[in-house]
Design an enzyme around this catalytic site. Structure first.
Site, PDB file in Angstrom:
ATOM      1  N   LYS A  15       0.549  -1.393   0.063  1.00  0.00           N
ATOM      2  CA  LYS A  15      -0.261   0.109  -0.065  1.00  0.00           C
ATOM      3  C   LYS A  15       1.144   1.055   0.095  1.00  0.00           C
ATOM      4  O   LYS A  15       0.610   2.115  -0.629  1.00  0.00           O
ATOM      5  CB  LYS A  15      -1.050   0.076   1.314  1.00  0.00           C
ATOM      6  CG  LYS A  15      -1.524   1.072   1.957  1.00  0.00           C
ATOM      7  CD  LYS A  15      -1.941   1.346   2.871  1.00  0.00           C
ATOM      8  CE  LYS A  15      -2.422   2.983   3.369  1.00  0.00           C
ATOM      9  NZ  LYS A  15      -1.609   3.616   3.475  1.00  0.00           N
ATOM     10  N   ASN A  16       1.617   1.658   0.480  1.00  0.00           N
ATOM     11  CA  ASN A  16       2.695   1.935   0.864  1.00  0.00           C
ATOM     12  C   ASN A  16       3.932   2.337  -1.051  1.00  0.00           C
ATOM     13  O   ASN A  16       4.510   3.270  -0.493  1.00  0.00           O
ATOM     14  CB  ASN A  16       3.976   2.303   1.606  1.00  0.00           C
ATOM     15  CG  ASN A  16       2.850   2.884   3.111  1.00  0.00           C
ATOM     16  OD1 ASN A  16       1.532   2.673   3.616  1.00  0.00           O
ATOM     17  ND2 ASN A  16       3.317   2.098   4.041  1.00  0.00           N
ATOM     18  N   ASP A  41       3.823   0.572  11.523  1.00  0.00           N
ATOM     19  CA  ASP A  41       3.171   0.328  11.335  1.00  0.00           C
ATOM     20  C   ASP A  41       2.608  -1.619  11.781  1.00  0.00           C
ATOM     21  O   ASP A  41       1.996  -1.315  11.676  1.00  0.00           O
ATOM     22  CB  ASP A  41       2.357   0.496   9.391  1.00  0.00           C
ATOM     23  CG  ASP A  41       2.527   1.592   8.854  1.00  0.00           C
ATOM     24  OD1 ASP A  41       1.328   2.619   9.836  1.00  0.00           O
ATOM     25  OD2 ASP A  41       2.967   2.282   7.752  1.00  0.00           O
ATOM     26  N   CYS A  54      -4.816   8.771   8.552  1.00  0.00           N
ATOM     27  CA  CYS A  54      -5.466   8.119   9.484  1.00  0.00           C
ATOM     28  C   CYS A  54      -5.411   9.554  10.446  1.00  0.00           C
ATOM     29  O   CYS A  54      -4.208  10.124  10.742  1.00  0.00           O
ATOM     30  CB  CYS A  54      -4.859   7.401  10.042  1.00  0.00           C
ATOM     31  SG  CYS A  54      -5.102   5.806   8.981  1.00  0.00           S
TER      32      CYS A  54
END
Length: 438
Positions: A23-24, A311, A121
């Site tokens: 995702k990153n 994370d 977030c």
């Protein structure tokens, strides 16, 4: 509308799942395709919301996109890039922070960019000041307007020297995406060097960019006049892989994560083993499992790569509630990332959070009144509860807690998790979890 699931916990997760591209990284590579004069092909692309958002934003700017979801192959053709309508950009971006990274490519292709107010977030301050200062350093003019920021470069973009006060991943990406076609040489010191950054550098080099990375976090970029498209396979998502590993540990389970890549997870694997988890590595992935017996408490400090990734912290904290003794977690990357522990305490965990820097060296949050350290007492049995997802990683951590708890949990807002976890409900089903939409 709220998205709710019911979870019947207390059952070990067992089985085989697959993780695809990070995702990153994937959304950033999609943005990089804007810089090319020919089409790009990106493989190993996950079906996550961030990919949908960036696809929409690129589509608004005239990029032709074809996504073979089953094969995970994304074709992007930027031949007809155009200026998008402000209102459409605002509507498409939603809470995503990705649009800020379109600035450099759009300035090179169109001479201007509009970036809407950004979300993301709720895990602490994620200011875009470093992004804007970097753009100004290249010669861009930043005009803050109602609802967003308009950026122009009437004199073009020129190479510059940028020293980041903190190795920000986003600011490093911004600099790379802008510098590769800026006139002259750019020297970036204090850069982030995460695996996802290095893979973005791989993509840019394939496109024709000239970049070099030194061992002291310095990246040098020699601007070129034109870039072409790329063909690239995205590196696997080390955050998702570690999340499933933590789920195996917290539920006393056994999960084979196909696609997990050892070199990008070395620090996590060392910590996983110290806690008491076991793993087996082969060419296709990593098997994570609870070997039985007690889990061990640890002292853990998050940090930028090659440290323990922030994370990874939240999912592992759930497993640490089942470890014997006192574990200490010192969060040094995001100041508010421990707020999710309140719901874990409601489920039976014993976690106290502190303003002080515990268990490690003092960090930049130590004198700023943030609750950024945690002491976790264990083992404590968890019980079902009604909980609300606070953010992406915290949300997956709540799922892990609900799966490891006795009884039923009702989890609200789980669609947030789809931002970074592909088909997570389907994968839970494959692992034997008792989860259903409410």
């Amino acid at each position: 509308m709220d998205s709710i699931i019911r979870v019947q916990g207390g059952k070990p997760l067992q089985g085989d799942i697959t993780v695809r591209g990070a995702k990153n990284f994937v959304p950033k590579a999609m943005v990089a395709s804007l810089l090319g004069t020919t089409p790009s092909k990106l493989r190993n692309v996950p079906l996550i919301r961030d990919v949908d958002v960036v696809s929409g934003l690129l589509g608004l700017h005239g990029v032709q996109i074809n996504f073979d979801q089953g094969a995970g192959v994304l074709d992007l053709d930027p031949s007809n890039v155009e200026t998008a309508h402000v209102a459409e950009v605002q509507a498409m971006a939603g809470s995503s922070r990705i649009p800020i990274l379109l600035c450099g490519p759009l300035l090179h292709r169109l001479g201007e960019a509009f970036i809407p107010d950004l979300g993301g977030c709720n895990i602490g301050g994620r200011p875009i000041d470093m992004h804007l200062n970097a753009l100004r350093s290249f010669g861009a003019i930043v005009d803050k307007q109602e609802g967003g920021i308009h950026i122009t470069a009437p004199q073009g973009l020129r190479g510059t020297k940028i020293n980041l006060p903190y190795p920000s991943v986003g600011a490093t990406e911004q600099t790379l995406l802008t510098a590769v076609m800026a006139e002259g040489i750019t020297e970036l010191t204090g850069a982030a060097i995460e695996p996802e950054i290095m893979d973005l550098i791989n993509v840019l080099q394939k496109m024709g960019a000239n970049l070099s990375v030194d061992t002291d976090r310095t990246i040098r970029i020699e601007g070129v006049k034109e870039l072409k498209g790329f063909t690239h396979t995205a590196l696997p998502d080390r955050i998702e892989a570690a999340s499933w590993a933590s789920a195996a540990l917290a539920t006393r389970g056994d999960i084979y994560v196909r696609g997990a890549h050892q070199p990008d997870m070395t620090t996590f694997l060392n910590t996983f083993r110290k806690v008491g988890g076991e793993f087996e590595i082969d060419d296709a992935g990593i098997r994570f499992f609870h070997p039985g017996g007690e889990l061990q408490s640890i002292v853990l400090e998050t940090n930028v790569h090659p440290g323990f990734m922030t994370d990874w912290q939240q999912p592992l904290v759930v497993a640490l509630t089942q470890a014997t003794g006192l574990s200490i977690v010192h969060e040094t990357v995001y100041e508010n990332r421990l707020g999710f522990t309140k719901a874990l305490n409601q489920m039976g965990a014993q976690i106290q959070i502190y303003r002080e820097c515990l268990g490690g060296t003092p960090c930049r949050f130590g004198q700023r009144n943030f609750y950024h350290s945690a002491v976790i007492s264990g083992p404590t049995p968890l019980h079902g509860a009604e909980i609300w997802v606070p953010d992406l990683r915290g949300g997956f951590s709540y799922l892990i807690a609900a799966l490891g708890a006795e009884g039923e949990s009702i989890v609200h807002g789980i669609d947030v998790i789809a931002r970074g976890y592909e088909h997570f409900l389907t994968k839970l089903g494959r692992l034997g979890a008792n989860v259903e939409r409410a």
